[in-house]
Design a protein around this motif. Structure first.
Motif, PDB file in Angstrom:
ATOM      1  N   LYS A  76       0.839  -1.199   0.000  1.00  0.00           N
ATOM      2  CA  LYS A  76       0.000   0.000   0.000  1.00  0.00           C
ATOM      3  C   LYS A  76       0.874   1.249   0.000  1.00  0.00           C
ATOM      4  O   LYS A  76       1.960   1.275   0.593  1.00  0.00           O
ATOM      5  N   ASP A  77       0.374   2.297  -0.657  1.00  0.00           N
ATOM      6  CA  ASP A  77       1.052   3.581  -0.579  1.00  0.00           C
ATOM      7  C   ASP A  77       0.453   4.358   0.597  1.00  0.00           C
ATOM      8  O   ASP A  77      -0.454   3.862   1.278  1.00  0.00           O
ATOM      9  N   PRO A  78       0.939   5.573   0.877  1.00  0.00           N
ATOM     10  CA  PRO A  78       0.439   6.279   2.075  1.00  0.00           C
ATOM     11  C   PRO A  78      -1.024   6.674   2.017  1.00  0.00           C
ATOM     12  O   PRO A  78      -1.590   7.079   3.031  1.00  0.00           O
ATOM     13  N   PHE A  79      -1.659   6.540   0.854  1.00  0.00           N
ATOM     14  CA  PHE A  79      -3.062   6.926   0.708  1.00  0.00           C
ATOM     15  C   PHE A  79      -3.968   5.714   0.559  1.00  0.00           C
ATOM     16  O   PHE A  79      -5.123   5.835   0.152  1.00  0.00           O
ATOM     17  N   GLY A  80      -3.437   4.526   0.873  1.00  0.00           N
ATOM     18  CA  GLY A  80      -4.236   3.316   0.881  1.00  0.00           C
ATOM     19  C   GLY A  80      -4.413   2.648  -0.459  1.00  0.00           C
ATOM     20  O   GLY A  80      -5.166   1.679  -0.580  1.00  0.00           O
ATOM     21  N   ARG A  81      -3.740   3.139  -1.497  1.00  0.00           N
ATOM     22  CA  ARG A  81      -3.857   2.527  -2.821  1.00  0.00           C
ATOM     23  C   ARG A  81      -2.971   1.280  -2.901  1.00  0.00           C
ATOM     24  O   ARG A  81      -1.800   1.308  -2.508  1.00  0.00           O
ATOM     25  N   SER A  82      -3.533   0.197  -3.422  1.00  0.00           N
ATOM     26  CA  SER A  82      -2.774  -1.044  -3.581  1.00  0.00           C
ATOM     27  C   SER A  82      -1.955  -0.974  -4.867  1.00  0.00           C
ATOM     28  O   SER A  82      -2.506  -0.747  -5.945  1.00  0.00           O
ATOM     29  N   VAL A 105       3.499   1.652 -10.551  1.00  0.00           N
ATOM     30  CA  VAL A 105       4.819   2.258 -10.463  1.00  0.00           C
ATOM     31  C   VAL A 105       5.573   1.841 -11.723  1.00  0.00           C
ATOM     32  O   VAL A 105       5.147   0.939 -12.444  1.00  0.00           O
ATOM     33  N   ARG A 106       6.713   2.492 -11.979  1.00  0.00           N
ATOM     34  CA  ARG A 106       7.464   2.250 -13.203  1.00  0.00           C
ATOM     35  C   ARG A 106       8.908   1.917 -12.896  1.00  0.00           C
ATOM     36  O   ARG A 106       9.529   2.574 -12.048  1.00  0.00           O
ATOM     37  N   LEU A 107       9.423   0.941 -13.606  1.00  0.00           N
ATOM     38  CA  LEU A 107      10.831   0.592 -13.515  1.00  0.00           C
ATOM     39  C   LEU A 107      11.493   1.083 -14.793  1.00  0.00           C
ATOM     40  O   LEU A 107      11.164   0.636 -15.892  1.00  0.00           O
ATOM     41  N   THR A 108      12.411   2.035 -14.669  1.00  0.00           N
ATOM     42  CA  THR A 108      13.036   2.615 -15.854  1.00  0.00           C
ATOM     43  C   THR A 108      14.122   1.689 -16.391  1.00  0.00           C
ATOM     44  O   THR A 108      14.531   0.724 -15.739  1.00  0.00           O
ATOM     45  N   ALA A 109      14.614   2.026 -17.578  1.00  0.00           N
ATOM     46  CA  ALA A 109      15.628   1.180 -18.224  1.00  0.00           C
ATOM     47  C   ALA A 109      16.901   1.075 -17.400  1.00  0.00           C
ATOM     48  O   ALA A 109      17.612   0.061 -17.477  1.00  0.00           O
ATOM     49  N   VAL A 110      17.202   2.100 -16.596  1.00  0.00           N
ATOM     50  CA  VAL A 110      18.415   2.061 -15.784  1.00  0.00           C
ATOM     51  C   VAL A 110      18.173   1.496 -14.386  1.00  0.00           C
ATOM     52  O   VAL A 110      19.075   1.470 -13.557  1.00  0.00           O
ATOM     53  N   GLY A 111      16.944   1.075 -14.114  1.00  0.00           N
ATOM     54  CA  GLY A 111      16.681   0.432 -12.834  1.00  0.00           C
ATOM     55  C   GLY A 111      16.174   1.335 -11.741  1.00  0.00           C
ATOM     56  O   GLY A 111      16.220   0.975 -10.561  1.00  0.00           O
ATOM     57  N   ASP A 112      15.670   2.514 -12.100  1.00  0.00           N
ATOM     58  CA  ASP A 112      15.038   3.388 -11.103  1.00  0.00           C
ATOM     59  C   ASP A 112      13.574   3.021 -10.970  1.00  0.00           C
ATOM     60  O   ASP A 112      12.868   2.899 -11.980  1.00  0.00           O
ATOM     61  N   LEU A 113      13.112   2.850  -9.752  1.00  0.00           N
ATOM     62  CA  LEU A 113      11.690   2.652  -9.507  1.00  0.00           C
ATOM     63  C   LEU A 113      11.061   4.029  -9.376  1.00  0.00           C
ATOM     64  O   LEU A 113      11.298   4.747  -8.405  1.00  0.00           O
ATOM     65  N   ALA A 163      13.184  -5.725  -1.052  1.00  0.00           N
ATOM     66  CA  ALA A 163      11.738  -5.598  -0.851  1.00  0.00           C
ATOM     67  C   ALA A 163      11.430  -4.527   0.184  1.00  0.00           C
ATOM     68  O   ALA A 163      10.493  -3.728   0.017  1.00  0.00           O
ATOM     69  N   SER A 164      12.214  -4.490   1.246  1.00  0.00           N
ATOM     70  CA  SER A 164      12.014  -3.477   2.279  1.00  0.00           C
ATOM     71  C   SER A 164      12.269  -2.082   1.727  1.00  0.00           C
ATOM     72  O   SER A 164      11.518  -1.135   2.018  1.00  0.00           O
ATOM     73  N   ALA A 165      13.303  -1.928   0.904  1.00  0.00           N
ATOM     74  CA  ALA A 165      13.615  -0.628   0.305  1.00  0.00           C
ATOM     75  C   ALA A 165      12.497  -0.183  -0.636  1.00  0.00           C
ATOM     76  O   ALA A 165      12.131   0.998  -0.670  1.00  0.00           O
ATOM     77  N   ILE A 166      11.937  -1.127  -1.385  1.00  0.00           N
ATOM     78  CA  ILE A 166      10.827  -0.803  -2.293  1.00  0.00           C
ATOM     79  C   ILE A 166       9.603  -0.358  -1.495  1.00  0.00           C
ATOM     80  O   ILE A 166       8.943   0.629  -1.832  1.00  0.00           O
ATOM     81  N   THR A 167       9.305  -1.070  -0.445  1.00  0.00           N
ATOM     82  CA  THR A 167       8.155  -0.729   0.393  1.00  0.00           C
ATOM     83  C   THR A 167       8.302   0.665   0.986  1.00  0.00           C
ATOM     84  O   THR A 167       7.343   1.446   1.028  1.00  0.00           O
ATOM     85  N   GLN A 168       9.513   0.985   1.440  1.00  0.00           N
ATOM     86  CA  GLN A 168       9.758   2.317   1.999  1.00  0.00           C
ATOM     87  C   GLN A 168       9.612   3.398   0.927  1.00  0.00           C
ATOM     88  O   GLN A 168       9.106   4.490   1.197  1.00  0.00           O
ATOM     89  N   THR A 208      18.620  10.920  -0.914  1.00  0.00           N
ATOM     90  CA  THR A 208      18.934   9.621  -1.498  1.00  0.00           C
ATOM     91  C   THR A 208      17.714   8.977  -2.130  1.00  0.00           C
ATOM     92  O   THR A 208      17.845   8.011  -2.869  1.00  0.00           O
ATOM     93  N   SER A 209      16.537   9.507  -1.852  1.00  0.00           N
ATOM     94  CA  SER A 209      15.326   8.908  -2.402  1.00  0.00           C
ATOM     95  C   SER A 209      14.981   9.462  -3.770  1.00  0.00           C
ATOM     96  O   SER A 209      14.082   8.967  -4.426  1.00  0.00           O
ATOM     97  N   LEU A 210      15.685  10.501  -4.189  1.00  0.00           N
ATOM     98  CA  LEU A 210      15.312  11.183  -5.419  1.00  0.00           C
ATOM     99  C   LEU A 210      16.066  10.613  -6.609  1.00  0.00           C
ATOM    100  O   LEU A 210      17.244  10.273  -6.515  1.00  0.00           O
ATOM    101  N   ILE A 211      15.369  10.510  -7.736  1.00  0.00           N
ATOM    102  CA  ILE A 211      15.986  10.110  -8.989  1.00  0.00           C
ATOM    103  C   ILE A 211      16.426  11.384  -9.681  1.00  0.00           C
ATOM    104  O   ILE A 211      15.594  12.193 -10.093  1.00  0.00           O
ATOM    105  N   ASP A 212      17.717  11.612  -9.790  1.00  0.00           N
ATOM    106  CA  ASP A 212      18.230  12.857 -10.330  1.00  0.00           C
ATOM    107  C   ASP A 212      19.063  12.558 -11.566  1.00  0.00           C
ATOM    108  O   ASP A 212      20.278  12.505 -11.526  1.00  0.00           O
TER     109      ASP A 212
END
Length: 334
Positions: free
Chosen positions: A2-8, A257-265, A291-296, A320-324
């Motif tokens: 779930k995301d912070p707004f309850g969406r699966s 969610v999207r997984l980019t070609a370089v592996g960014d979620l 899995a824990s990192a993805i959930t966070q 560190t959470s930002l894709i730059d």
């Protein structure tokens, strides 16, 4: 998951390459475009591993995108690997269909359930203007080949871009008159400094469709229908659909969610927020840790977009959470 707004979060789009054999203006530049070296993009084993981890977190539907996914060598191999993952119920592919005629049968055998074909006009001259390539005949052959095979679904996607004329998308709509394929109009999503008002939006397009083809009758929405709304037209084999990306925001029901070609979620198409998963994969992290990192990361998914490309969703997000990194539509997969 779930995301912070309850969406699966149940839907993952996977960009397998940033390369494309077309140069559609709303997706990628014509020139001076640095392509990613092969060492930078995720390997098939890494993609399969991440899909397996995310299936364990609740992902059920996966779609392969690009760039143009059929330009990735042995794309059938990754399709077969993903389809073997326990918990994956649907595997789709989005393609411009230029290479599809030769690959459709092996893709079906590999486990592709549904094919979405991107086509913005049925005019040869306009196609060449949009794509900057002379491959219209191959794209139409790919569409016909897909329709001849028992895929669960074949859909045609047409973007209402600022360059589109009514004749362009009306011509694509007309394909549903004689072909058993749903045609969906997708509102253009400005990812740069362009404004939302530069392109026709769905309500106006629907009125024009009725003027040309008759009354639109709401169609039963098949589950899971995603964000598209569907109608039928008199004498049409296929349905007409609209994805109101801008005029009727469907963010409250976003499950992807999207997984980019370089592996960014990537958590939202409009936000440069997510988590770089490639360093975790190549750094020896266990599946449980990834899995824990993805959930966070998913816990930071924004509620909705603002109709323009944005940075971090909130000041509390860590650097560190930002894709730059430069990340056009062709690397995200739309």
């Amino acid at each position: 998951m779930k995301d912070p707004f309850g969406r699966s979060i149940e839907y993952l789009r996977v960009s397998v390459t940033d390369r494309c054999n077309l140069r559609c203006g709303y997706c990628m530049p014509q020139e001076d475009m640095p392509m990613l070296p092969h060492t930078e993009i995720l390997q098939y084993e890494e993609i399969e591993r991440l899909v397996g981890i995310m299936a364990g977190l609740g992902v059920k539907r996966v779609r392969l995108t690009g760039g143009e996914p059929l330009m990735r060598k042995d794309i059938e191999r990754v399709a077969a690997g993903i389809k073997r993952v326990k918990g994956i119920e649907f595997l789709g592919l989005t393609t411009n269909a230029v290479l599809l005629a030769d690959k459709a049968e092996t893709l079906l055998e590999a486990g592709i359930d549904g094919v979405n074909i991107s086509l913005d006009t049925t005019s040869l001259e306009r196609y060449e203007l949009f794509t900057r390539r002379n491959t219209f005949a191959q794209a139409m052959q790919g569409l016909q080949k897909a329709l001849s095979l028992p895929f669960a679904s074949v859909k045609i996607n047409c973007v209402l871009s600022p360059q589109s004329l009514p004749a362009d998308w009306l011509g694509v709509i007309k394909l549903a008159q004689t072909l058993p394929a749903d045609v969906r109009l997708i509102e253009w999503m400005p990812m740069t400094t362009d404004t939302q008002g530069a392109a026709v939006q769905a309500p106006e397009a629907l009125r024009t469709i009725e003027e040309h083809f008759g009354t639109l009758t709401p169609a039963k929405q098949t589950a899971p229908a995603g964000p598209a709304e569907y109608w039928t037209l008199p004498g049409f084999l296929g349905r007409v659909g609209v994805i109101h990306a801008m005029s009727k925001c469907f963010c409250t029901s976003c499950n992807r969610v999207r997984l980019t070609a370089v592996g960014d979620l990537k958590l939202c198409l409009f936000y440069d927020e997510g988590i770089a998963l490639k360093p975790l994969l190549r750094g020896g992290m266990a599946n449980e840790e990834i899995a824990s990192a993805i959930t966070q990361a998913v816990a930071r998914k924004p509620l909705r977009h603002q109709g323009k490309k944005m940075g971090a969703a909130g000041a509390a997000a860590s650097a560190t959470s930002l894709i730059d990194r430069p990340c056009g539509m062709y690397r995200v997969g739309g």
